[in-house]
Design an enzyme around this catalytic site. Structure first.
Site, PDB file in Angstrom:
ATOM      1  N   TYR A   1      65.121  51.692  -2.126  1.00  0.00           N
ATOM      2  CA  TYR A   1      66.253  51.128  -1.390  1.00  0.00           C
ATOM      3  C   TYR A   1      66.315  49.646  -1.733  1.00  0.00           C
ATOM      4  O   TYR A   1      65.433  48.876  -1.369  1.00  0.00           O
ATOM      5  CB  TYR A   1      66.022  51.349   0.103  1.00  0.00           C
ATOM      6  CG  TYR A   1      67.127  50.940   1.044  1.00  0.00           C
ATOM      7  CD1 TYR A   1      68.365  50.461   0.613  1.00  0.00           C
ATOM      8  CD2 TYR A   1      66.928  51.043   2.423  1.00  0.00           C
ATOM      9  CE1 TYR A   1      69.352  50.109   1.501  1.00  0.00           C
ATOM     10  CE2 TYR A   1      67.910  50.699   3.332  1.00  0.00           C
ATOM     11  CZ  TYR A   1      69.118  50.230   2.868  1.00  0.00           C
ATOM     12  OH  TYR A   1      70.101  49.874   3.765  1.00  0.00           O
TER      13      TYR A   1
ATOM     14  N   LYS B   1      68.982  53.856  -3.880  1.00  0.00           N
ATOM     15  CA  LYS B   1      70.075  53.575  -2.971  1.00  0.00           C
ATOM     16  C   LYS B   1      70.321  52.081  -3.081  1.00  0.00           C
ATOM     17  O   LYS B   1      69.518  51.268  -2.640  1.00  0.00           O
ATOM     18  CB  LYS B   1      69.704  53.982  -1.541  1.00  0.00           C
ATOM     19  CG  LYS B   1      70.908  53.982  -0.587  1.00  0.00           C
ATOM     20  CD  LYS B   1      71.041  52.716   0.188  1.00  0.00           C
ATOM     21  CE  LYS B   1      72.173  52.812   1.202  1.00  0.00           C
ATOM     22  NZ  LYS B   1      72.320  51.653   2.095  1.00  0.00           N
TER      23      LYS B   1
END
Length: 309
Positions: free
Chosen positions: A139, A167
């Site tokens: 992330y 992400k």
């Protein structure tokens, strides 16, 4: 659209965590939200991300939110669990809990608060992946953790099978495109954009899907957007993206004089969901605050303009 045959793709909203006024997780509202998202056609759920207030919740409340999300999803779509913690051992502990609660994958950021070196970031992800028998997604959210995941680092971890996807909420669309290009030959890797205002552009560049916070409020719109992209109906995709971009003005409702970025985003999403009747209330975790009546009316005006009220 991707030669990678990604394991995770499509619309994967970072699910908000409805709260009761006392701060406890509102399980009934969360169940309704999960049903609302899945019935809209989303491809997965990202529980306990930034929009899910993971950094604000106690471990017990994080556990309940994930448990409810997994139970409500009932295997209809994968549930990806955010394991947002400061250092490696803490992330591993949260990932182990996520695995026990039935998550299908876990998400971790770079360490934060601690002052770290890129070599230590690399070591961090490798240690987490080795400790937990679930796919691990990286992330990239430097606005919150103050470390940028370089494209070369992500691609190195991906090539070694350490991370199953990215992400990207960095706002560095050029860097994200480098990851998309560099991972073209990596089977199963998922390149997911969290930049909800340029999803059409990122899909054209080869992204596998989107993780839009605004997808809580209008999942149908994001599903239509990605379907148009998949079918290369780019004019329709742009029109849908433009509508969603106008809707995103709900995050401007809370006064910046008294509300930070988390309040303005999460508070607006929850307010919109409450106005739409999906969740019971718009309570947020301390030290954030709920939106005022005037701010709520501004959110409602945006919803009306978008055809959602």
């Amino acid at each position: 659209m991707s030669p990678r045959n990604p394991r995770f793709g499509g619309v994967i909203p970072p699910v908000v965590t409805p709260l009761a006024p006392d701060g406890e997780v509102d399980g009934a509202s969360l169940e309704r939200l999960v049903d609302f998202l899945i019935e809209a056609g989303v491809s997965g759920l990202f529980a306990l991300g930034s929009s899910g207030e993971a950094a604000f919740l106690t471990d017990a409340r994080r556990d309940k939110a994930l448990e409810v999300a997994v139970r409500a999803a009932a295997g209809r779509v994968p549930v990806i669990a955010g394991c947002i913690e400061t250092t490696t051992s803490r992330v591993i502990e949260r990932a182990e809990v996520a695995a026990k609660l039935g998550a299908d994958a876990v998400v971790a950021t770079a360490p934060f608060y601690a002052r770290i070196h890129p070599v230590e970031v690399d070591r961090h992800f490798r240690a987490v992946a080795a400790a937990v028998d679930l796919p691990l997604l990286a992330y990239d959210v430097p606005v919150s953790v103050h470390t940028k995941l370089a494209a070369d680092l992500v691609l190195s971890l991906a090539a070694d099978g350490v991370v199953a996807g990215l992400k990207d909420s960095s706002g560095d669309d050029a860097g994200f495109r480098q990851v998309v290009l560099g991972s073209a030959g990596l089977a199963g890797f998922s390149a997911l954009t969290g930049h909800e205002l340029v999803v059409d552009a990122m899909m054209l560049a080869g992204a596998d899907g989107a993780v839009p916070g605004l997808g809580n409020v209008d999942p149908h719109g994001y599903v239509r957007l990605l379907q148009a992209c998949a079918e290369q109906r780019w004019a329709e995709a742009r029109a849908e993206q433009d509508r969603l971009t106008r809707l995103f003005r709900i995050v401007e409702a809370a006064s910046p004089a008294t509300a930070g970025g988390s309040t303005r985003g999460v508070g607006a999403f929850k307010t919109a969901l409450a106005l739409r009747g999906v969740i019971d209330g718009a309570a947020v975790a301390a030290p954030m605050r709920e939106l005022t009546g005037e701010e709520t009316r501004a959110v409602a005006a945006c919803l009306e303009e978008a055809g959602l009220l």
